[in-house]
Enzyme design. Structure first.
Site: not given
Ligand code: SF4
Length: 375
Positions: A27, A40, A46, A83, A123, A141, A205, A211
């Protein structure tokens, strides 16, 4: 959440990562709103890998909104069969019919018109509008909420309405308005591939430096667990008839809600598709089942029926743990009931049936084989 200069960097890094590493999903090769919508809907509840073959088969048969709108409901359900959550299929067809009737077959591009379609919530509307039309709507979501909770070190139950509202506001602020479709998919991709519920891969990440959850060492424990609804045990007894031609009898789903309410002998857990005669039991399952069948089929000769237990089938639907007790009943001629169908027991999938019904058929077939072995 993030000041202006950091926000620009955050967006650049996440989008760059997505454009380089995104999974190649069918998609994602199109901007056709019909296809985006279908994907979606299928992806609700699923997994991606499970949805792909259904998505491809469904589109082969219903390549556009017109073919879906005009198809017999039974065929739509058959292609959806396996499904689960079949209201998604029914709602999609109703939505396709509305699109044809009200929008000339063109998928609407205004939020109010999209939300008004059956089966489409905030969503899904945001996903379709951003991906297919480039509209500035941020998706939220469970996946995206988890990412946001970790990024902002947000504790507590995310599904509380005020907190969900705050998460939506965070998602709106983060949205890259230049590329809303890619942005939303990037957030979803991060949640699906790296920021997963268990063991987030923070080392890979692209936005780890922003974060808070990671900085505080609490990322993995977020979002905090919601109170679990207690499991309800349900026991059902099911009659699997089989005649000399190895055919069985299936009942249709009730046509409307009133009929469904009246059919209190048909547990709603199995009644949304074609199903075996089934009843909720509390002890004495064979006797209760036979009394139920006699009431259902008043003119049918039932004196010689022998109910052969065919093991136990276990199945879970949300908080319900279902134990299903199938009984094989060998008959010369299958009973004829209004609306019922006779189909080969080994091939009940020629009608739209649920996974639970398929499991019951397999158990009954195994019982039939062991009876033959004993003869
Ligand atoms: Fe990235 Fe924070 Fe998720 Fe770890 S917890 S994958 S640093 S967003």
């Amino acid at each position: 959440m993030l000041e202006r200069s950091k926000l620009a960097k955050f967006r650049k890094q996440l989008l760059g990562w997505f454009r380089q590493f995104q999974r190649d999903l069918p998609w994602r090769r199109t901007k056709d709103p019909y296809r985006t919508w279908l994907s979606e809907i299928m992806l609700q509840q699923t997994r991606v890998a499970a949805a792909i073959p259904y998505y491809e088969r469904f589109l082969q048969r219903f390549p556009d909104v017109h073919t879906l709108a005009a198809a017999p409901e039974e065929e739509v359900l058959r292609l959806w069969s396996g499904l689960g959550y079949y209201s998604r299929a029914r709602n999609s067809q109703k939505a396709a019919q509305l699109i044809v009737a009200k929008h000339g077959g063109e998928f609407p591009s205004r939020l109010e018109a999209v939300i008004a379609l059956p089966g489409i919530g905030n969503y899904t509307a945001a996903a379709i509008l951003s991906i297919a039309f480039g509209e500035k709507h941020a998706v939220l979501d469970g996946n995206v909420a988890r990412v946001l909770a970790r990024l902002g070190a947000i504790r507590g139950d995310l599904r509380e309405s005020w907190r969900w509202q705050e998460l939506q506001e965070s998602a709106d602020r983060l949205l890259d308005t230049e590329s809303p479709g890619d942005w939303n998919q990037a957030m979803m991709e991060l949640g699906a591939t790296l920021c997963t519920p268990k063991s987030p891969q923070c080392l890979l990440c692209p936005v780890a430096q922003f974060c808070e959850g990671r900085k505080l060492g609490i990322a993995e424990s977020l979002p905090e667990k919601r109170k679990k609804q207690a499991t309800v045990e349900v026991t059902l007894a099911t009659a699997v008839f089989r005649d000399g031609k190895k055919q069985t009898l299936l009942l249709p789903a009730p046509k409307n809600t009133n009929e469904k309410a009246a059919a209190d002998h048909v547990p709603t857990l199995v009644s949304k598709m074609w199903h075996f005669p089934t009843l909720s039991v509390n002890g004495e399952s064979a006797q209760n089942l036979i009394a139920f069948l006699r009431k259902m089929m008043p003119g049918v000769q039932s004196r010689k029926w022998k109910l052969v237990p065919a093991g136990k089938v276990r199945h879970s639907v949300t908080y319900r743990a279902i134990t299903l007790l199938p009984f094989l009943i060998e008959v010369k001629n299958l009973p004829r009931l209004r609306g019922s169908r006779h189909v080969p027991l080994a091939d009940i999938s020629s009608l739209p049936v649920s996974n639970l019904t398929r499991k019951v058929a397999r158990a009954a077939l195994a019982a039939a084989v062991s009876i033959l072995d004993q003869r």
